[in-house]
Write an enzyme that holds these catalytic residues in place. Structure first.
Site, PDB file in Angstrom:
ATOM      1  N   ASP A   1      19.272   4.940  11.698  1.00 40.92           N
ATOM      2  CA  ASP A   1      19.869   5.045  10.372  1.00 40.92           C
ATOM      3  C   ASP A   1      21.353   4.695  10.474  1.00 40.92           C
ATOM      4  OD1 ASP A   1      17.438   5.844   9.466  1.00 40.92           O
ATOM      5  OD2 ASP A   1      18.075   7.803   8.729  1.00 40.92           O
TER       6      ASP A   1
ATOM      7  N   HIS B   1      20.773   8.004  15.061  1.00 42.16           N
ATOM      8  CA  HIS B   1      21.888   7.532  14.255  1.00 42.16           C
ATOM      9  C   HIS B   1      22.811   6.689  15.128  1.00 42.16           C
ATOM     10  CE1 HIS B   1      20.416  10.908  11.832  1.00 42.16           C
ATOM     11  NE2 HIS B   1      20.944  10.263  10.807  1.00 42.16           N
TER      12      HIS B   1
END
Length: 267
Positions: A76, A225
């Site tokens: 992400d 992430h």
């Protein structure tokens, strides 16, 4: 806003050991926050019958086959912190595919990296344009978030549109999944994740590596992430050791094809 942690996701704090914390068969606007008891000993996590039923209804996916040593890497990206290039280099060196779920902010602020993702053969997922609570939006609001992202993506890269979506903060409801389906989006959640979104709270590569290996299971759909230096440093070691354990890395397209073949009893 993007400098703050825009992921209020608490994996492990929201534990759905008996299914979901809320009743999925109440009002359609009810919100759910994706979470589950973490996988251990190679056993895939289970979100519970109620939530599995909701996801199955809309073709949403959070893991692959429980009897095949496959891994699906996803990242992400809400803003760039300087570590994505290292991640892309590792993926290229190891010949590993991944899907990057991006926001509108990332598209416009890190366009060269987005173009490299596409050039390197990675998938681009729709993480919304402004990263709002999608479950609180009207149907038109939901559609606008996805379409604005796709319009900007096409404008900057030439890529026509995305087909995989991931809700900001893991917040969703039946309405969001349904509207997404009607517009050609399939929601992709995850079965492996950990607290890795604090760019200024470095814990070291051993932390990220340890979390990935502890939660690893057949059909693992991993969320990481890119703002984490720990992830960038741990990724090559994780990939190499996962390969040694017999795991292979596949794309979300592969996952969707495999998902259609999974016996509901095995989910």
């Amino acid at each position: 806003m993007m400098k703050r942690h825009w992921y209020g996701l608490l994996i492990g704090a929201i534990i759905l050991t008996a299914g979901v914390l809320l009743n999925p068969f109440t009002a359609q606007a009810e919100e759910f926050h994706w979470g589950f008891k973490k996988a251990t000993n190679g056993i895939p996590p289970n979100a519970g019958d109620a939530l599995n039923t909701m996801l199955d209804k809309h073709g949403a996916i959070y893991k692959g086959k429980p009897d095949e040593k496959t891994i699906y890497l996803t990242f992400d990206n809400g803003y760039e912190a300087g570590y994505t290039e290292s991640i892309l280099n590792t993926l290229k060196e190891e010949d590993i595919p991944a899907t990057f779920f991006l926001t509108g902010h990332y598209l416009t602020s890190a366009t060269p990296l987005v173009k490299r993702m596409i050039k390197d053969g990675h998938g681009i997922g729709n993480h919304s344009y402004d990263h709002p609570n999608m479950a609180n939006l009207s149907e038109q609001g939901m559609a606008d978030e996805w379409s604005r992202f796709d319009k900007k993506l096409k404008e900057l890269t030439g890529m026509k549109r995305t087909i995989y979506a991931r809700p900001p903060k893991g917040t969703f409801n039946d309405k969001l999944l349904s509207v997404g389906n009607n517009l050609g989006y399939r929601h992709i959640f995850w079965s492996v994740a950990f607290v890795d979104w604090h760019r200024d709270q470095k814990k070291g590569k051993d932390y990220a590596y340890g979390e990935l290996m502890k939660q690893l299971h057949p059909g693992a759909l991993i969320l990481m992430h890119t703002v984490s230096p720990d992830n960038a440093e741990a990724l090559p070691f994780f990939i190499q050791d996962a390969k040694k354990e017999g795991y292979s890395f596949k794309t979300l397209d592969d996952l969707v094809m495999e998902y259609e073949e999974i016996d509901p009893v095995l989910r």
